[in-house]
Design an enzyme around this catalytic site. Sequence first.
Site, PDB file in Angstrom:
ATOM      1  CG  ASP A  52      10.140  10.733   7.327  1.00  0.00           C
ATOM      2  OD1 ASP A  52       9.363   9.811   6.997  1.00  0.00           O
ATOM      3  OD2 ASP A  52       9.835  11.591   8.172  1.00  0.00           O
ATOM      4  CE1 TYR A  80       9.178   2.001   9.221  1.00  0.00           C
ATOM      5  CE2 TYR A  80      11.335   1.061   9.649  1.00  0.00           C
ATOM      6  CZ  TYR A  80      10.127   1.030   8.970  1.00  0.00           C
ATOM      7  OH  TYR A  80       9.878   0.036   8.065  1.00  0.00           O
ATOM      8  CG  PHE A  90      11.083   0.125   3.617  1.00  0.00           C
ATOM      9  CD1 PHE A  90       9.732   0.351   3.838  1.00  0.00           C
ATOM     10  CD2 PHE A  90      11.664   0.653   2.468  1.00  0.00           C
ATOM     11  CE1 PHE A  90       8.969   1.090   2.937  1.00  0.00           C
ATOM     12  CE2 PHE A  90      10.907   1.395   1.563  1.00  0.00           C
ATOM     13  CZ  PHE A  90       9.554   1.605   1.807  1.00  0.00           C
ATOM     14  CG  HIS A 133       4.605   3.378   0.542  1.00  0.00           C
ATOM     15  ND1 HIS A 133       4.439   2.762   1.769  1.00  0.00           N
ATOM     16  CD2 HIS A 133       5.809   3.996   0.592  1.00  0.00           C
ATOM     17  CE1 HIS A 133       5.501   3.002   2.520  1.00  0.00           C
ATOM     18  NE2 HIS A 133       6.354   3.748   1.835  1.00  0.00           N
TER      19      HIS A 133
END
Length: 224
Positions: free
Chosen positions: A64, A66, A77, A186
């Site tokens: 989701d 930031y 990202f 991740h």
Amino acid sequence: MAAISNDWAPALREEYKKPYYKDLFLKVNEEYSKYQIFPPADDIFNAFHLTPLNEVKVVILGQDPYHNIGQAHGLSFSVKPGIEAPPSLVNIYNELKEDLGCYIPNNGYLVKWAKQGVLLLNTVLTVRAHQANSHRGIGWEDFTNAVIRILNEQDRPIVFLLWGRPAQNKMSMLNNPNHLILTAPHPSPLSAYRGFFGCKHFSRTNEFLAEHGVEPIDWQIENL
């Protein structure tokens, strides 16, 4: 929400008619009227605006947006110019440096990737300020699952970079032999050392694209 108007629009037309999407639309509008929500409403679909369906070469799947002020702008990202790169993006840059020799830029603005065919897609497209995963389960997953299915159906080679378990949970939808699926932990500081560092996903992506006659991605984000 700024409507999607490029070739994603006809591909997604049936989704807009489904009951879940009507409920999602109403819920998202209500959230924006009551709370501070990220990204700004006009930025929700930026990943689609910047990367038309027929131009997608690579998919990088995030969770989701930031949730701190000024960061999110609709690309997984990525952060806006002038905002410090978050830790996960710093680790992505570190892997790019090791893999391809890219220098680490002074910004986290990934629009250059999007314009080259890298779909920077979060599985949930909105979030309340300072509340990670606060919009999980309101319907975005149904919408982005439809996006993933549409991408899976494309008959040209696409690379899917699935980092972390939530992204890897989408693998069951990806069964088209034209595509390359690369998985790794991740890039967050909690897990990057378990195999994200050294995965060489960026060079492997470019090798696959070149082998199939597709222009590779220039991964270098320049200093601003």
